[in-house]
Motif scaffolding. Structure first.
Motif, short mmCIF file in Angstrom:
data_model
loop_
_atom_site.label_atom_id
_atom_site.label_comp_id
_atom_site.label_asym_id
_atom_site.label_seq_id
_atom_site.Cartn_x
_atom_site.Cartn_y
_atom_site.Cartn_z
N LEU A 137 0.89 -1.17 -0.08
CA LEU A 137 -0.27 0.02 -0.10
C LEU A 137 0.72 1.38 -0.17
O LEU A 137 0.78 2.37 -0.54
CB LEU A 137 -0.94 0.27 1.43
CG LEU A 137 -2.28 -0.70 0.76
CD1 LEU A 137 -2.58 -0.96 2.52
CD2 LEU A 137 -3.08 -0.36 -0.11
N ILE A 138 1.88 1.13 0.75
CA ILE A 138 2.44 2.18 1.03
C ILE A 138 3.16 2.82 -0.74
O ILE A 138 3.86 3.82 -1.27
CB ILE A 138 3.40 2.61 2.11
CG1 ILE A 138 2.98 2.04 3.51
CG2 ILE A 138 4.58 3.18 2.50
CD1 ILE A 138 3.95 1.41 4.80
N ALA A 139 4.35 1.56 -0.51
CA ALA A 139 4.79 1.71 -2.48
C ALA A 139 3.78 2.04 -3.51
O ALA A 139 4.74 3.12 -4.04
CB ALA A 139 5.38 0.15 -2.98
N ILE A 140 2.61 1.35 -3.07
CA ILE A 140 1.87 1.88 -4.55
C ILE A 140 1.41 3.45 -4.41
O ILE A 140 0.44 4.31 -5.03
CB ILE A 140 0.35 0.64 -4.73
CG1 ILE A 140 1.65 -0.54 -5.44
CG2 ILE A 140 -0.65 1.92 -5.41
CD1 ILE A 140 0.70 -1.39 -5.35
N GLY A 141 1.16 3.31 -3.12
CA GLY A 141 0.65 5.08 -2.44
C GLY A 141 1.76 6.14 -3.56
O GLY A 141 1.14 7.26 -4.14
N ILE A 142 2.85 5.53 -2.90
CA ILE A 142 4.14 6.58 -3.21
C ILE A 142 4.20 6.68 -4.87
O ILE A 142 4.18 7.93 -5.09
CB ILE A 142 5.59 5.80 -3.11
CG1 ILE A 142 5.01 6.36 -1.11
CG2 ILE A 142 6.73 7.54 -3.56
CD1 ILE A 142 6.37 5.91 -0.42
N LEU A 143 3.83 5.78 -5.35
CA LEU A 143 4.14 5.91 -7.48
C LEU A 143 3.15 6.18 -7.70
O LEU A 143 3.47 7.03 -8.77
CB LEU A 143 3.92 4.22 -7.68
CG LEU A 143 5.26 3.50 -7.17
CD1 LEU A 143 5.33 1.73 -7.18
CD2 LEU A 143 6.51 3.64 -8.83
N LYS A 144 2.15 6.05 -7.53
CA LYS A 144 1.47 7.10 -8.16
C LYS A 144 1.72 8.58 -7.24
O LYS A 144 0.78 9.60 -8.03
CB LYS A 144 -0.52 6.41 -6.91
CG LYS A 144 -1.37 5.47 -7.77
CD LYS A 144 -1.86 4.57 -7.61
CE LYS A 144 -2.62 3.58 -7.97
NZ LYS A 144 -4.37 2.72 -7.85
N ALA A 145 1.17 8.78 -6.95
CA ALA A 145 1.95 10.28 -6.38
C ALA A 145 3.28 10.48 -6.83
O ALA A 145 2.82 11.69 -6.92
CB ALA A 145 1.92 10.24 -4.81
N ARG A 146 4.01 9.82 -7.08
CA ARG A 146 4.94 10.87 -7.86
C ARG A 146 4.64 11.35 -9.03
O ARG A 146 5.10 11.98 -10.23
CB ARG A 146 5.81 9.63 -7.74
CG ARG A 146 6.83 10.05 -6.54
CD ARG A 146 8.30 9.05 -6.92
NE ARG A 146 8.43 8.10 -8.29
CZ ARG A 146 8.92 7.29 -8.52
NH1 ARG A 146 10.13 6.98 -7.71
NH2 ARG A 146 10.04 6.96 -9.49
#
Length: 160
Positions: A137-146
């Motif tokens: 969840l953290i990784a995919i959230g960061i990738l989407k935010a980027r």
């Protein structure tokens, strides 16, 4: 830093993480074990969900041990859930990363039962899978935010 260097660094980190994960779960000394039923060969296991979590919470003399054990099992698998989507674009699906975390944890718990005379515990499987889920969840959230953040740079060679 160039993207290729970042990716290479993540691969190195991932390999070091896997080595540490398997060392801690399969080779390191077992500091305390939850109660389990003795199986053939004196091996212990717990197949009742939340049994050892309950026992740790109720029978521990202080709050430090339960937090260390329970949170430790979650945190131990968060890097797996985090690094898989960062390294492999096809694994940017929370459910898939969670399933991979479950399978790796199942492998570890089965190996603990078969080879290391440690406690194979369904609660560890649950907590480890939760850790992989949270990490993804953290990784995919960061990738989407980027993708949503736009950075403007100026070309210093051009004159105004």
């Amino acid at each position: 830093m160039k993207k290729a260097q970042q990716k290479k660094g993540l691969y190195v980190l991932f390999i070091l993480y896997l080595i540490a994960l398997f060392y801690v779960t399969l080779l390191a000394w077992n500091y305390g074990a939850s109660l389990g039923t003795a199986a053939p060969g004196g091996r212990n296991y717990n197949l009742i969900p939340f049994r050892s979590i309950y026992r740790i919470a109720v029978y521990s003399p202080d709050m430090i041990a339960p937090i260390r054990i329970l949170v430790g099992n979650i945190v131990m698998f968060m890097p797996l859930g985090f690094l898989l989507p960062m390294l492999f674009p096809k694994l940017r699906i929370v459910g898939l990363v969670t399933l991979i975390g479950f399978v790796i944890s199942l492998f570890i718990e089965s190996s603990q039962f078969l080879f290391t005379h440690r406690v194979a515990n369904i609660d560890d499987l649950i907590l480890n899978t939760l850790g992989a889920f949270l990490g993804s969840l953290i990784a995919i959230g960061i990738l989407k935010a980027r993708k949503r953040i736009i950075v403007y740079t100026t070309d210093q060679k051009s004159s105004l």
